[in-house]
Write a protein that holds these residues in place. Structure first.
Motif, PDB file in Angstrom:
ATOM      1  N   LEU A 139      14.917   2.108 -27.050  1.00  0.00           N
ATOM      2  CA  LEU A 139      13.698   1.819 -26.289  1.00  0.00           C
ATOM      3  C   LEU A 139      12.853   3.073 -26.133  1.00  0.00           C
ATOM      4  CD1 LEU A 139      15.140  -0.307 -23.325  1.00  0.00           C
ATOM      5  CD2 LEU A 139      13.982  -1.165 -25.379  1.00  0.00           C
ATOM      6  N   PRO A 140      11.542   2.906 -25.984  1.00  0.00           N
ATOM      7  CA  PRO A 140      10.728   4.045 -25.548  1.00  0.00           C
ATOM      8  C   PRO A 140      11.178   4.481 -24.144  1.00  0.00           C
ATOM      9  CG  PRO A 140       9.358   2.250 -26.355  1.00  0.00           C
ATOM     10  CD  PRO A 140      10.734   1.701 -26.223  1.00  0.00           C
ATOM     11  N   VAL A 141      11.296   5.789 -23.965  1.00  0.00           N
ATOM     12  CA  VAL A 141      11.746   6.343 -22.691  1.00  0.00           C
ATOM     13  C   VAL A 141      10.607   7.185 -22.132  1.00  0.00           C
ATOM     14  CG1 VAL A 141      13.456   7.794 -21.562  1.00  0.00           C
ATOM     15  CG2 VAL A 141      14.143   6.312 -23.448  1.00  0.00           C
ATOM     16  N   THR A 142      10.032   6.721 -21.010  1.00  0.00           N
ATOM     17  CA  THR A 142       8.777   7.271 -20.500  1.00  0.00           C
ATOM     18  C   THR A 142       8.966   7.862 -19.111  1.00  0.00           C
ATOM     19  OG1 THR A 142       7.605   5.503 -21.676  1.00  0.00           O
ATOM     20  CG2 THR A 142       6.378   6.716 -19.997  1.00  0.00           C
ATOM     21  N   PRO A 143       8.662   9.141 -18.901  1.00  0.00           N
ATOM     22  CA  PRO A 143       8.685   9.681 -17.531  1.00  0.00           C
ATOM     23  C   PRO A 143       7.721   8.906 -16.633  1.00  0.00           C
ATOM     24  CG  PRO A 143       8.489  11.439 -19.151  1.00  0.00           C
ATOM     25  CD  PRO A 143       8.273  10.155 -19.892  1.00  0.00           C
ATOM     26  N   ILE A 144       8.079   8.786 -15.374  1.00  0.00           N
ATOM     27  CA  ILE A 144       7.290   7.984 -14.441  1.00  0.00           C
ATOM     28  C   ILE A 144       5.889   8.573 -14.229  1.00  0.00           C
ATOM     29  CG2 ILE A 144       8.000   9.112 -12.291  1.00  0.00           C
ATOM     30  CD1 ILE A 144       8.347   6.255 -11.105  1.00  0.00           C
ATOM     31  N   GLU A 145       5.701   9.825 -14.602  1.00  0.00           N
ATOM     32  CA  GLU A 145       4.372  10.426 -14.501  1.00  0.00           C
ATOM     33  C   GLU A 145       3.344   9.671 -15.345  1.00  0.00           C
ATOM     34  OE1 GLU A 145       6.958  13.517 -12.853  1.00  0.00           O
ATOM     35  OE2 GLU A 145       7.140  12.125 -14.529  1.00  0.00           O
ATOM     36  N   ALA A 146       3.811   8.981 -16.381  1.00  0.00           N
ATOM     37  CA  ALA A 146       2.892   8.208 -17.223  1.00  0.00           C
ATOM     38  C   ALA A 146       2.213   7.093 -16.426  1.00  0.00           C
ATOM     39  CB  ALA A 146       3.635   7.621 -18.416  1.00  0.00           C
ATOM     40  N   LEU A 147       2.832   6.691 -15.297  1.00  0.00           N
ATOM     41  CA  LEU A 147       2.233   5.677 -14.431  1.00  0.00           C
ATOM     42  C   LEU A 147       1.411   6.305 -13.315  1.00  0.00           C
ATOM     43  CD1 LEU A 147       4.591   4.146 -15.878  1.00  0.00           C
ATOM     44  CD2 LEU A 147       4.806   2.773 -13.812  1.00  0.00           C
ATOM     45  N   GLY A 148       1.329   7.644 -13.322  1.00  0.00           N
ATOM     46  CA  GLY A 148       0.556   8.334 -12.297  1.00  0.00           C
ATOM     47  C   GLY A 148       1.358   8.756 -11.087  1.00  0.00           C
ATOM     48  N   TRP A 149       2.695   8.704 -11.161  1.00  0.00           N
ATOM     49  CA  TRP A 149       3.533   9.061 -10.023  1.00  0.00           C
ATOM     50  C   TRP A 149       4.299  10.350 -10.308  1.00  0.00           C
ATOM     51  CZ3 TRP A 149       1.878   6.103  -6.330  1.00  0.00           C
ATOM     52  CH2 TRP A 149       1.447   4.813  -6.619  1.00  0.00           C
ATOM     53  N   ASN A 150       4.797  10.979  -9.248  1.00  0.00           N
ATOM     54  CA  ASN A 150       5.564  12.217  -9.352  1.00  0.00           C
ATOM     55  C   ASN A 150       7.050  11.875  -9.344  1.00  0.00           C
ATOM     56  OD1 ASN A 150       6.924  14.627  -8.977  1.00  0.00           O
ATOM     57  ND2 ASN A 150       5.547  15.402  -7.401  1.00  0.00           N
ATOM     58  N   GLY A 151       7.716  12.052 -10.486  1.00  0.00           N
ATOM     59  CA  GLY A 151       9.121  11.676 -10.590  1.00  0.00           C
ATOM     60  C   GLY A 151      10.057  12.508  -9.756  1.00  0.00           C
ATOM     61  N   ASP A 152       9.652  13.731  -9.381  1.00  0.00           N
ATOM     62  CA  ASP A 152      10.487  14.540  -8.502  1.00  0.00           C
ATOM     63  C   ASP A 152      10.421  14.031  -7.065  1.00  0.00           C
ATOM     64  OD1 ASP A 152      11.346  16.337 -10.484  1.00  0.00           O
ATOM     65  OD2 ASP A 152       9.500  17.497 -10.299  1.00  0.00           O
ATOM     66  N   ALA A 153       9.322  13.371  -6.732  1.00  0.00           N
ATOM     67  CA  ALA A 153       9.085  12.951  -5.347  1.00  0.00           C
ATOM     68  C   ALA A 153       9.515  11.523  -5.064  1.00  0.00           C
ATOM     69  CB  ALA A 153       7.601  13.095  -5.017  1.00  0.00           C
ATOM     70  N   THR A 154       9.872  10.758  -6.101  1.00  0.00           N
ATOM     71  CA  THR A 154      10.032   9.312  -5.940  1.00  0.00           C
ATOM     72  C   THR A 154      11.036   8.936  -4.855  1.00  0.00           C
ATOM     73  OG1 THR A 154       9.495   9.010  -8.279  1.00  0.00           O
ATOM     74  CG2 THR A 154      10.501   7.154  -7.140  1.00  0.00           C
TER      75      THR A 154
ATOM     76  N   HIS B  93       0.828  -1.205   0.000  1.00  0.00           N
ATOM     77  CA  HIS B  93       0.000   0.000   0.000  1.00  0.00           C
ATOM     78  C   HIS B  93       0.863   1.256   0.000  1.00  0.00           C
ATOM     79  CE1 HIS B  93      -3.342   2.701   0.803  1.00  0.00           C
ATOM     80  NE2 HIS B  93      -2.605   3.258   1.757  1.00  0.00           N
ATOM     81  N   VAL B  94       0.649   2.132  -0.989  1.00  0.00           N
ATOM     82  CA  VAL B  94       1.319   3.429  -1.060  1.00  0.00           C
ATOM     83  C   VAL B  94       0.316   4.459  -1.560  1.00  0.00           C
ATOM     84  CG1 VAL B  94       3.134   4.807  -2.130  1.00  0.00           C
ATOM     85  CG2 VAL B  94       3.583   2.412  -1.571  1.00  0.00           C
ATOM     86  N   ARG B  95       0.152   5.552  -0.799  1.00  0.00           N
ATOM     87  CA  ARG B  95      -0.704   6.652  -1.252  1.00  0.00           C
ATOM     88  C   ARG B  95       0.032   7.972  -1.027  1.00  0.00           C
ATOM     89  NH1 ARG B  95      -4.758  10.208   0.755  1.00  0.00           N
ATOM     90  NH2 ARG B  95      -4.582   9.369   2.878  1.00  0.00           N
ATOM     91  N   PRO B  96       0.587   8.579  -2.085  1.00  0.00           N
ATOM     92  CA  PRO B  96       1.221   9.886  -1.928  1.00  0.00           C
ATOM     93  C   PRO B  96       0.209  10.942  -1.516  1.00  0.00           C
ATOM     94  CG  PRO B  96       1.893   8.849  -3.985  1.00  0.00           C
ATOM     95  CD  PRO B  96       0.742   8.054  -3.442  1.00  0.00           C
ATOM     96  N   ILE B  97       0.626  11.829  -0.620  1.00  0.00           N
ATOM     97  CA  ILE B  97      -0.280  12.859  -0.103  1.00  0.00           C
ATOM     98  C   ILE B  97       0.220  14.260  -0.430  1.00  0.00           C
ATOM     99  CG2 ILE B  97      -1.275  13.857   2.003  1.00  0.00           C
ATOM    100  CD1 ILE B  97      -1.150  11.009   3.202  1.00  0.00           C
ATOM    101  N   ALA B  98       1.502  14.523  -0.178  1.00  0.00           N
ATOM    102  CA  ALA B  98       2.030  15.874  -0.396  1.00  0.00           C
ATOM    103  C   ALA B  98       3.520  15.798  -0.692  1.00  0.00           C
ATOM    104  CB  ALA B  98       1.778  16.762   0.832  1.00  0.00           C
ATOM    105  N   PHE B  99       3.998  16.837  -1.370  1.00  0.00           N
ATOM    106  CA  PHE B  99       5.426  16.906  -1.706  1.00  0.00           C
ATOM    107  C   PHE B  99       5.810  18.374  -1.844  1.00  0.00           C
ATOM    108  CE2 PHE B  99       8.611  17.463  -5.117  1.00  0.00           C
ATOM    109  CZ  PHE B  99       9.686  16.829  -4.511  1.00  0.00           C
ATOM    110  N   ARG B 100       7.025  18.684  -1.405  1.00  0.00           N
ATOM    111  CA  ARG B 100       7.587  19.997  -1.690  1.00  0.00           C
ATOM    112  C   ARG B 100       9.106  19.871  -1.779  1.00  0.00           C
ATOM    113  NH1 ARG B 100       6.110  24.486   0.803  1.00  0.00           N
ATOM    114  NH2 ARG B 100       8.117  25.507   0.544  1.00  0.00           N
ATOM    115  N   SER B 101       9.682  20.778  -2.528  1.00  0.00           N
ATOM    116  CA  SER B 101      11.139  20.818  -2.683  1.00  0.00           C
ATOM    117  C   SER B 101      11.626  22.177  -2.223  1.00  0.00           C
ATOM    118  CB  SER B 101      11.524  20.566  -4.139  1.00  0.00           C
ATOM    119  OG  SER B 101      12.922  20.464  -4.271  1.00  0.00           O
ATOM    120  N   GLU B 102      12.629  22.180  -1.368  1.00  0.00           N
ATOM    121  CA  GLU B 102      13.200  23.411  -0.835  1.00  0.00           C
ATOM    122  C   GLU B 102      14.599  23.584  -1.414  1.00  0.00           C
ATOM    123  OE1 GLU B 102      11.955  25.606   1.341  1.00  0.00           O
ATOM    124  OE2 GLU B 102      10.124  24.603   1.975  1.00  0.00           O
TER     125      GLU B 102
END
Length: 367
Positions: free
Chosen positions: A312-327, A32-41
């Motif tokens: 190969l096709p190169v796909t940002p992880i956002e295509a899977l519904g995730w935030n690549g900056d937050a991973t 189980h994983v549910r992202p809730i919030a993210f910020r970068s400082e």
């Protein structure tokens, strides 16, 4: 900590030294994983210079130990993480007492598994006291002490994100160093492939006085110098079978010195892409595509070179519904929950440790 879903904060400060990433997720440390919030400082330039100085000192040390420059950087780093978590929770409307644990990676100043140690600075106990939240830090040392590489650790989180229905899959993380995760129904394999943004950032700082090549714009104007690229690729390290890991300082921009700024940027970008292509030959099967996380996925020139060199096709992880900056930050929240529950965070196929093992040091707050 039981097996219920809990709130966890994850914190990452990568070798690109761009800032503190802070993520809030809900997880059980397993499926189980549910992202809730993210910020970068972002770091101030003075912070970056302080961390760079600490890294230079650490790389010259025979082993981790007390050092005034490094200790001062660790205190500053901890303060920046305290501020990032407070802002993250305020934005999410979550009180500290609602958070079960914070996973604090700290800042890697030297990674020397060949010498039996890895060094991440940051004061987990001070972070726990300041936030009133339990903190788990020092995720890598137990693995290195047991004979592992201590990296990469995020692959088990990649497995949770993708889920059984998404296998087989390959996830490429482009931070200061690049690493790849290969997952199928039976295997979890991961290793560093080579430099990612680190050398490009170093080149931009040295040649242009800029922190990074935004969007790969400078590299797009240049030409790849084949002889310099061959020189960069002339290392037995790329032929070594996994698991294997790198320190950001294991490769340098020196072979490219003397090139025009745009040509150097293009050549170092091509070096990252070429090393990923070489790494694919070390996987048990060729993936159908590369799913890309990390800051490097914002570099359009690098992404195009990856596609061209890997085929190969190169796909940002956002295509899977995730935030690549937050991973990665999310991953350390997930690892903290796993570690608190005694679950493994490193595996023979990811770090080379003899058997799956947990890790981390745990610090309880004074509430």
């Amino acid at each position: 900590m039981g097996s219920e879903h809990v709130l966890a904060v994850g914190l990452m400060s990568g070798t690109s030294l761009d800032g503190v990433d802070a993520a809030l997720i809900e997880t059980d440390g397993e499926a189980h994983v549910r992202p809730i919030a993210f910020r970068s400082e972002p770091y101030a330039e003075t912070d970056r210079r302080q961390l760079q100085a600490a890294t230079q000192r650490a790389l010259a040390c025979a082993a981790p130990g007390a050092d005034a420059t490094i200790d001062a950087a660790a205190a500053m780093l901890t303060d920046r993480h305290v501020a990032a978590v407070r802002r993250l929770l305020a934005e999410a409307g979550v009180a500290p007492e609602q958070v079960a644990v914070a996973g604090f990676h700290g800042q890697t100043v030297a990674h020397r598994p060949d010498r039996g140690w890895t060094w991440q600075i940051g004061d987990g106990a001070a972070l726990a006291r300041a936030l009133g939240i339990a903190v788990t830090d020092d995720f890598r040392s137990a693995d290195v002490a047991a004979g592992g590489q201590g990296a990469p650790l995020i692959p088990v989180y990649h497995r949770a994100l993708i889920g059984a229905e998404g296998l087989p899959a390959a996830v490429l993380n482009l931070g200061g160093v690049a690493n790849i995760t290969y997952l199928d129904q039976d295997r979890l394999i991961a290793f560093d492939t080579g430099p990612a943004n680190g050398l490009i950032d170093d080149w931009m700082a040295a040649e242009c006085g800029r922190a990074f090549d935004a969007g790969g714009a400078l590299a797009a104007q240049g030409h790849v110098d084949a002889s310099v690229l061959d020189m960069l690729l002339d290392s037995d390290w790329f032929d070594q079978p996994p698991p294997k890991s790198l320190d950001r300082a294991d490769f340098t921009i020196q072979p490219a010195r003397g090139l025009a700024p745009a040509d150097g940027a293009a050549t170092l970008t091509a070096f990252t892409a070429a090393t990923v292509a070489l790494a694919l030959d070390l996987l048990p099967a060729r993936p159908a595509r590369l799913i890309v996380a990390g800051g490097g996925r914002h570099n359009a020139t690098l992404m195009a070179m990856l596609a061209a060199r890997t085929g190969l096709p190169v796909t940002p992880i956002e295509a899977l519904g995730w935030n690549g900056d937050a991973t990665e930050a999310e991953g350390f929240a997930y690892l903290a929950v796993r570690a608190r529950r005694g679950l493994p965070i490193s595996f023979p196929g990811t770090t080379g440790v003899a058997a799956p093992r947990t890790g981390g040091r745990h610090h309880d707050p004074q509430r």
